[in-house]
Design an enzyme around this catalytic site. Structure first.
Site, PDB file in Angstrom:
ATOM      1  CD  GLN A 108      83.087-110.342   6.130  1.00 48.78           C
ATOM      2  OE1 GLN A 108      82.928-109.236   6.615  1.00 48.78           O
ATOM      3  NE2 GLN A 108      83.714-110.491   4.970  1.00 48.78           N
TER       4      GLN A 108
ATOM      5  CD  GLU B  66      86.271-108.014  -2.194  1.00 45.96           C
ATOM      6  OE1 GLU B  66      87.417-108.132  -2.649  1.00 45.96           O
ATOM      7  OE2 GLU B  66      85.962-108.199  -1.030  1.00 45.96           O
TER       8      GLU B  66
ATOM      9  NE  ARG C  71      80.740-105.834  -3.237  1.00 42.88           N
ATOM     10  CZ  ARG C  71      79.495-105.913  -3.661  1.00 42.88           C
ATOM     11  NH1 ARG C  71      78.580-105.115  -3.182  1.00 42.88           N
ATOM     12  NH2 ARG C  71      79.154-106.800  -4.577  1.00 42.88           N
ATOM     13  CB  CYS C  72      88.557-103.520  -1.973  1.00 43.19           C
ATOM     14  SG  CYS C  72      89.794-102.956  -0.827  1.00 43.19           S
TER      15      CYS C  72
END
Ligand code: CDP
Length: 787
Positions: free
Chosen positions: A219, A739, A369-370
């Site tokens: 990523q 998110e 995902r935060c």
């Protein structure tokens, strides 16, 4: 839906443009790591430890090496000769690539088998390892006790760091003077991102040109390139000789930000053999060895008045990081953005403490995902707000409305120092209440309770904090967290735009083009977007923590504006007019008062290469490295309605309304898709997912039989609403959204379940809320339904 501001033909902001990526994804034409097949490519598989803590007495390689197709077995001492047996983590701790003599968690990498094909490499059982098991510590509280088994020989204890933030004295004073205080222990368990694609890479060393190409599931390819150069610089592998390419990625969710040992071993194997080497995890390896988030034990306290006014917050947290601190946090904040935990409420004072602890588990702490630790923060404050309301007998919507930061208070400085950019929290909650019919639901609940039926209503009015980040505060391993966009407009008025971020399914190729289309008037379909290749893309810190829109999306707007400024000069030259006399409309400059006299962006682009003013540089391109002045603060209000089966403990989510505000929406359809996926990823840990360990450090949940992912059967129907409160500092008013739903959803579900049981005296229940857990709570209170 947001209003479209630009003519539909350019597909600028506010258009639900279909995702251009889908042309290849839905035809099975995506290009993922495991699709790469290079001539002469070798395969790597990893021998892993069955023990959570053990001395390695011997590694026997004879049988493996005698297997046809096996070329080598690589172990820690081999890598140690080149000083690449260890690597730095994102938090500047040490992670073993391969161990020299001790393993620290079950499934840790012990050695690697290099073979001519994948299936031969996978015969890792042929490598026999003699272990001497050592005592194991998996409970972070026990790990802190005197005399506890020490996880790390190079450290004095299992305590990694203590971090605190806020005004302790003022907070203590406010607690002492409070009319009401509440306190709960909340555990947010370890979970796994479980993306469809596991982690992997193909390393290709070119000995003639001394050049490494590494295709990998990253990523953050630029940051990885720099880290590889720092690790291997002493071997002559300097940064210009390294090219990282992240091709299509099948889900990242933070799990593909760090470097993992497999990447380093594959590079070493390619350098030694001169052949390309592929490493790819299987599902169990992925679920057992990397990509873990959460694992926070929070003792949460709130103070306030009997009328429901919240005054002060005090959170103390034990953070289980596993055997090394490899958490993906900005360097300055070892607990990420956990100190956003005052949430949507106007507290006078707050104080948080976090202690990082080593245990015999794999490294955790990725930002699943935060935005770093926001999910933990939101869960704690949204649960505790309900606990407080329950104690004073107040409605949970009313307590939120009473304590919300008011729209006129923005920009708002929180008790823990964050400056919230914009928000209208009452509007979002009001909308969610209207959509779900809140007042009627409360009446229905009362009637059902009188009949002995258990129904609950849970609210989560969360505030997110995304877009790391302003470089004055945010870096990872010293690398400042700005991001970038480079745009080149071709002579015929088409363009290519490259970014330092990397999409993993969010649709960047579609939405970045829409931002540029809005700014330049070039139709989005004529703007090609590229990411993920460090040789071609401008430097950036990558995609995670919903930072792409707040940071790289802003860079796209700013680079476009540079191009538009130059385009204006060229238009003035072509129209023989003064720049000041020109006006802009979508895709065209024209002379004020003479709309017929104008030049389109396409005509201007052509002139930039064929007829530009003398003395001006030719071409039409620009780059912007955007250092955001602040983070963006998306928010929302979610309401969940549950019915509990008193016979089985099963919780049924009857309705779930989600009102989100991410400022200006670039592509409403993609935003809704992000929210649908995010809600499902919030539902999962609330109801089903947990990675736990027995006292010997054996993992529960290393396969999809034990680690339960929701399918379409279990997933509730999501009902979406929106409000739009633009970010005042973002060039197009957008905030991140990827998110929000994962962050906001679990508390709404947990609050609904506790609400259903509150009349029994239940104040908290830890996620995941499994039927068994609920049944046990019912049983303790004598509330199960007997036959
Ligand atoms: O960093 P990441 O891409 O995961 O998250 P994001 O910036 O929240 O964006 C997720 C997707 O939603 C991207 O395709 C964005 O362009 C899109 N989005 C949007 O259309 N409007 C917004 N206000 C925010 C995001």
């Amino acid at each position: 839906m947001a209003e479209a501001k630009v003519e539909s033909r350019v597909h600028g902001l506010g258009h639900s443009r279909k995702r251009v990526e889908d042309a290849r994804f839905i035809r099975g034409q995506g290009n993922y790591i495991d699709d790469f097949k290079l001539p002469g490519m070798l395969h790597l598989d990893i021998v892993r430890s069955p023990y959570a803590h053990a001395k390695i007495k011997a590694i026997h390689t004879e049988n493996a090496l005698a297997t046809p197709g096996v070329l080598a077995v690589i172990d820690g001492p081999t890598l140690q000769k080149y000083n690449v047996h260890n690597m730095p983590t994102l938090m500047s701790d040490i992670q073993m690539v391969l161990p020299i003599d001790t393993v620290k968690y079950q499934y840790q990498e012990v050695a690697a088998v290099l073979a001519t094909d994948r299936y031969t490499a996978a015969r890792t059982a042929a490598v026999e390892v003699d272990y001497d098991p050592l005592p194991v510590v998996v409970d972070p509280f026990k790990a802190l006790e005197p005399g506890a088994t020490k996880v790390r020989d190079d450290k004095e204890s299992n305590h990694i760091w203590h971090w605190e933030w806020g005004d302790k004295d003022k907070t203590d004073q406010d607690f002492n003077e409070a009319e009401v205080t509440v306190k709960e222990n909340i555990y947010i368990p370890r979970i796994h991102v479980a993306s469809i694609e596991t982690c992997g890479c193909v390393a290709k060393w070119d000995a003639v040109n001394t050049h490494l190409t590494l295709w990998m599931t990253s990523q953050a390819p630029h940051a990885i390139r720099t880290v590889v150069a720092l690790i291997t610089g002493h071997l002559g592998l300097s940064e210009e000789k390294i090219r990282i390419i992240s091709p299509d990625i099948g889900g990242g969710f933070g799990g593909k930000v760090p470097a993992y040992p497999g990447y380093v071993i594959a590079v070493a194997a390619s350098i030694v053999t001169g052949a390309p080497v592929k490493w790819i995890e299987d599902r169990t390896e992925n679920l057992a060895a990397d990509s873990f988030g959460r694992d926070y034990h929070i003792t949460a306290e709130l103070a306030g008045k009997k009328d429901g006014t919240l005054t002060s917050l005090r959170f103390k947290t034990i953070a289980d990081h596993g055997y090394t601190d490899a958490a993906a946090q900005p360097s300055k904040f070892p607990a990420g953005m956990f100190h956003i935990c005052t949430g949507s409420y106007d507290f006078k004072s707050a104080f948080v403490e976090v202690d990082g602890v080593y245990t015999n588990k794999p490294p955790g702490g990725i930002a699943y995902r935060c935005s770093f630790r926001v999910t933990e923060a939101v869960h704690a404050i949204e649960r505790m707000t309900d606990v407080f309301a329950q104690k004073i007998g107040m409605d949970t919507a009313e307590i939120r409305m009473k304590n919300f930061i008011k729209p006129e208070q923005f920009p708002y400085k929180s008790a823990l120092g964050w400056e919230y950019d914009s928000g209208n929290y009452p509007a979002a909650l009001r909308k969610a209440m209207d959509m779900i019919g809140y007042d009627n639901l409360r009446k229905e609940q009362a009637a059902k309770r009188a009949r002995g039926e258990f129904m609950g209503i849970g609210i989560s009015s969360f505030t997110e904090i995304v877009g790391a980040g302003p470089s004055k505060d945010f870096d990872i391993l010293g690398l400042k967290m700005f991001d970038s966009c480079e745009i080149r407009v071709h002579p015929t008025g088409k363009a290519i735009a490259r970014f330092g971020t990397k999409s993993q399914g969010q649709g960047h190729e579609t939405t970045y083009a829409q931002i540029i289309a809005e700014e330049l008037g070039i139709p989005a379909e004529h703007i090609k977007v590229e990411e993920g290749d460090t040789d071609t893309a401008p430097y950036g810190l990558g995609t995670y923590a919903s930072r792409s829109t707040p940071v790289a999306g802003a860079a796209a707007a700013m680079a476009s504006r540079k191009i538009r400024a130059k385009a204006k000069q060229i238009a003035a030259h072509l129209l023989e007019a003064n720049e000041e006399d020109l006006e802009w409309e979508t895709g065209r400059f024209f002379v004020k008062g003479s709309p017929d006299q104008g030049k389109t962006i396409q005509e201007i682009a052509f002139a930039a290469y064929t007829n530009h003013p003398q003395g001006m540089e030719g071409g039409l391109e620009a780059v912007n490295y955007y250092d955001p002045p602040n983070l963006t603060y998306p928010f929302g209000s979610y309401i969940c309605v549950v019915d509990i089966d008193r016979g089985t403990g099963e919780v049924k989510i009857r309705r779930f309304v989600a009102v989100d505000d991410c400022g200006v929406r670039i592509n409403p359809m993609i935003v809704e898709g992000q929210i649908h996926g995010g809600l499902t990823m919030g539902f999962a840990p609330a109801m089903m997912e947990e990675i736990s360990y027995d006292e010997n450090g054996n993992i529960h949940g290393a396969n999809f039989m034990d680690y339960l992912l929701p399918t379409a059967v279990e997933t509730p129907k999501w009902e979406l609403g929106e409000t739009v409160t633009p970010s005042p500092h973002h060039p197009i008013g957008a905030k991140g959204v990827g998110e929000s739903a994962t962050v906001g959803a679990p508390a709404a579900i947990a609050n609904a379940v506790v609400d259903a049981l509150a009349h029994l005296g239940v104040t908290t229940i830890d996620i995941p809320i499994t039927p068994r857990k609920v049944w046990e709570v019912l049983n303790v209170h004598g509330a199960t339904l007997e036959e």
